[in-house]
Enzyme design. Sequence first.
Site, PDB file in Angstrom:
ATOM      1  N   HIS A  93     -12.925  26.772  -6.708  1.00  0.00           N
ATOM      2  CA  HIS A  93     -12.461  27.969  -7.418  1.00  0.00           C
ATOM      3  C   HIS A  93     -13.419  28.375  -8.522  1.00  0.00           C
ATOM      4  O   HIS A  93     -13.510  27.702  -9.547  1.00  0.00           O
ATOM      5  CB  HIS A  93     -11.132  27.667  -8.100  1.00  0.00           C
ATOM      6  N   GLU A 138       0.876  30.286   1.640  1.00  0.00           N
ATOM      7  CA  GLU A 138       1.072  29.135   0.750  1.00  0.00           C
ATOM      8  C   GLU A 138       2.529  28.990   0.313  1.00  0.00           C
ATOM      9  O   GLU A 138       2.938  27.904  -0.063  1.00  0.00           O
ATOM     10  CB  GLU A 138       0.141  29.215  -0.463  1.00  0.00           C
ATOM     11  N   ASP A 159      -1.036  22.157  -8.378  1.00  0.00           N
ATOM     12  CA  ASP A 159       0.381  21.782  -8.395  1.00  0.00           C
ATOM     13  C   ASP A 159       0.791  21.022  -7.131  1.00  0.00           C
ATOM     14  O   ASP A 159       1.942  20.608  -7.005  1.00  0.00           O
ATOM     15  CB  ASP A 159       1.279  23.008  -8.623  1.00  0.00           C
ATOM     16  N   GLU A 211      -8.262  24.226   0.901  1.00  0.00           N
ATOM     17  CA  GLU A 211      -8.431  24.528  -0.530  1.00  0.00           C
ATOM     18  C   GLU A 211      -8.506  23.206  -1.316  1.00  0.00           C
ATOM     19  O   GLU A 211      -7.758  22.271  -1.043  1.00  0.00           O
ATOM     20  CB  GLU A 211      -7.249  25.356  -1.026  1.00  0.00           C
ATOM     21  N   ASN A 267       6.390  23.832  -7.818  1.00  0.00           N
ATOM     22  CA  ASN A 267       5.982  24.275  -9.155  1.00  0.00           C
ATOM     23  C   ASN A 267       7.025  25.162  -9.830  1.00  0.00           C
ATOM     24  O   ASN A 267       7.415  26.201  -9.288  1.00  0.00           O
ATOM     25  CB  ASN A 267       4.650  25.041  -9.027  1.00  0.00           C
ATOM     26  N   ARG A 270      -1.836  29.441   5.732  1.00  0.00           N
ATOM     27  CA  ARG A 270      -2.006  28.568   4.559  1.00  0.00           C
ATOM     28  C   ARG A 270      -0.834  27.633   4.278  1.00  0.00           C
ATOM     29  O   ARG A 270      -0.754  27.012   3.231  1.00  0.00           O
ATOM     30  CB  ARG A 270      -2.301  29.440   3.332  1.00  0.00           C
ATOM     31  N   HIS A 299      -3.126  37.394  -4.456  1.00  0.00           N
ATOM     32  CA  HIS A 299      -1.888  36.818  -4.993  1.00  0.00           C
ATOM     33  C   HIS A 299      -0.687  37.756  -4.872  1.00  0.00           C
ATOM     34  O   HIS A 299       0.054  37.974  -5.837  1.00  0.00           O
ATOM     35  CB  HIS A 299      -2.106  36.360  -6.448  1.00  0.00           C
ATOM     36  N   TYR A 331      -4.704  36.837 -12.579  1.00  0.00           N
ATOM     37  CA  TYR A 331      -4.471  35.636 -11.789  1.00  0.00           C
ATOM     38  C   TYR A 331      -5.806  34.938 -11.480  1.00  0.00           C
ATOM     39  O   TYR A 331      -6.782  35.580 -11.092  1.00  0.00           O
ATOM     40  CB  TYR A 331      -3.766  35.956 -10.456  1.00  0.00           C
ATOM     41  N   TRP A 358       4.031  38.229  -9.387  1.00  0.00           N
ATOM     42  CA  TRP A 358       2.955  37.491 -10.062  1.00  0.00           C
ATOM     43  C   TRP A 358       2.081  36.861  -9.008  1.00  0.00           C
ATOM     44  O   TRP A 358       2.539  36.346  -8.008  1.00  0.00           O
ATOM     45  CB  TRP A 358       3.506  36.386 -10.971  1.00  0.00           C
ATOM     46  N   GLU A 397      -6.946  36.630   0.719  1.00  0.00           N
ATOM     47  CA  GLU A 397      -5.701  35.845   0.756  1.00  0.00           C
ATOM     48  C   GLU A 397      -4.537  36.599   0.119  1.00  0.00           C
ATOM     49  O   GLU A 397      -4.711  37.266  -0.912  1.00  0.00           O
ATOM     50  CB  GLU A 397      -5.957  34.542   0.001  1.00  0.00           C
ATOM     51  N   ASP A 436      -8.370  35.800  -3.597  1.00  0.00           N
ATOM     52  CA  ASP A 436      -6.903  35.729  -3.539  1.00  0.00           C
ATOM     53  C   ASP A 436      -6.311  36.917  -4.300  1.00  0.00           C
ATOM     54  O   ASP A 436      -6.498  37.031  -5.518  1.00  0.00           O
ATOM     55  CB  ASP A 436      -6.455  34.402  -4.192  1.00  0.00           C
ATOM     56  N   HIS A 461      -3.073  25.287   1.655  1.00  0.00           N
ATOM     57  CA  HIS A 461      -2.974  25.408   0.201  1.00  0.00           C
ATOM     58  C   HIS A 461      -3.361  24.066  -0.436  1.00  0.00           C
ATOM     59  O   HIS A 461      -2.988  23.013   0.065  1.00  0.00           O
ATOM     60  CB  HIS A 461      -1.505  25.741  -0.102  1.00  0.00           C
ATOM     61  N   ARG A 510     -13.994  30.344  -3.729  1.00  0.00           N
ATOM     62  CA  ARG A 510     -13.097  31.458  -4.020  1.00  0.00           C
ATOM     63  C   ARG A 510     -13.521  32.064  -5.341  1.00  0.00           C
ATOM     64  O   ARG A 510     -13.704  31.336  -6.325  1.00  0.00           O
ATOM     65  CB  ARG A 510     -11.652  30.941  -4.112  1.00  0.00           C
TER      66      ARG A 510
HETATM   67  O1  KDG Z   1       2.214  27.252  -7.887  1.00  0.00           O
HETATM   68  C1  KDG Z   1       1.500  28.413  -7.609  1.00  0.00           C
HETATM   69  C2  KDG Z   1       0.063  28.093  -7.285  1.00  0.00           C
HETATM   70  O2  KDG Z   1      -0.023  27.066  -6.356  1.00  0.00           O
HETATM   71  C3  KDG Z   1      -0.661  29.299  -6.763  1.00  0.00           C
HETATM   72  O3  KDG Z   1      -0.667  30.288  -7.732  1.00  0.00           O
HETATM   73  C4  KDG Z   1      -2.097  28.929  -6.403  1.00  0.00           C
HETATM   74  O4  KDG Z   1      -2.373  30.981  -5.212  1.00  0.00           O
HETATM   75  C5  KDG Z   1      -2.717  29.838  -5.416  1.00  0.00           C
HETATM   76  C6  KDG Z   1      -3.841  29.307  -4.643  1.00  0.00           C
HETATM   77  O5  KDG Z   1      -4.314  30.032  -3.778  1.00  0.00           O
HETATM   78  O6  KDG Z   1      -4.223  28.176  -4.873  1.00  0.00           O
HETATM   79 MG    MG Z   2      -3.152  31.661  -3.285  1.00  0.00          MG
END
Ligand code: KDG
Ligand code: MG
Length: 402
Positions: free
Chosen positions: A122, A262, A316, A339, A37, A283, A212, A159, A402, A236, A210, A312, A147
């Site tokens: 999600h 991930e 994407d 996921e 991605n 993951r 993130h 996020y 991010w 996560e 998550d 994961h 999630r």
């Molecule tokens: O490309 C980034 C995403 O795959 C990510 O932000 C998704 O954190 C993610 C998740 O847990 O699916």
């Molecule tokens: Mg994630």
Amino acid sequence: MKIIDAKVIVSCPGRNFVTLKLLTDAGLYGIGDATLNGRELAVVSYLQDHVAPCLIGRDAQQIEDIWQYLYRGAYWRKGPVTMTAIAAVDTALWDIKAKAAGMPLYQLLGGKSRRGVMVYGHANGEDIEQTVEQVGNYIDMGYKAIRAQCGVPDLPSTYGVSKDKMFYEPAAAALPAENLWSTEKYLNHIPSLFEKLRQTFGPEPHLLHDAHHRLTPIEAARLGKALEPYCLFWLEDAVTAENQAGFRIVRQHTTTPLAVGEVFSTVWDCKQLLEEQLIDYIRATVVHAGGITHLRRIADLASLHHVRTGCHGATDLSPVSMGAALHFDLWVPNFGIQEYMRHTQMTDEVFPHNYTFKDGYLHVGEEPGHGVDIDEKLAAKYPYQRAYLPVNRLHDGTLYNW
Ligand code: KDG
Ligand code: MG
């Protein structure tokens, strides 16, 4: 059975995907996902310019030898671009081998270890109320695991929170969007989301969250402790994992199960996390961690240390990744969860597949291979569009994770 062609197909049916199609002189072909991605074209070049010429004429049945050839042979090891390219080749070759054997891929790996693959969906909302409503919708759809993400007061975006409730797509801008982040506001808010979720839905649904990569180890420890009464399935990416030892601090303070990986591309990214049992779920996934051949090694090391898989599966990762992951999940003894962020109809049409959702589980079909194809004609109708993931800044302008 010789490889006679390696096609790299770039398509944007709602979002960008890079797909590798390997063709053989036996008339069989295999498909692999090569989507990274926001950095898609780097993998396209890696495959087209550096990998494809080395594949032509090779025996498609020698999956292990080709994996080693691409990994050791490059001299420059690891890294997401390299490992995504290797993964695409590997996935396509497993697809070919399974087709040649006339078996669904999971049979080649050792057969089914379970009846279906438990997935998590999600749920997200601008505020707690909306997220609670969304979790309810997922429960109504049959999901056993959800999630939950929600907006944080005074932060314009967070996020995991999107307008379209079924499809979250963060890579949406031709240049990276700049978001605002405050760990303090986030930490003050999130426990009340899970308090409300348990009050509303009771102890049964598996709840995940998550973070993130946005917390330091001691902040993650605080969140993990605060969430303990709500018995999460996992927390996560609480902390970035370049410094694997950082997870020791989180681990020492909380019994909330931890998941990470991930963004990992090899077993070296998680060796310490696994060997010291600092996490509960790994993951890493087929597409970004060197394909089935390498993911299997990660899962085996994980199993020695009581760590289960939780691949994961965001949007994407194309349906090709999902198909391959499901065969892997069906076999892997230390499976935890998968996921499953649904793809749009446009994406599903470009990638016809035979997996189906029922009662919280995904099931694969019995056709030979991993069960996912690409409609090249349709794919050609959607040309690549540059798209970046956002970046985060703190209130004073400092660039953050991010
Ligand atoms: O490309 C980034 C995403 O795959 C990510 O932000 C998704 O954190 C993610 C998740 O847990 O699916
Ligand atoms: Mg994630």
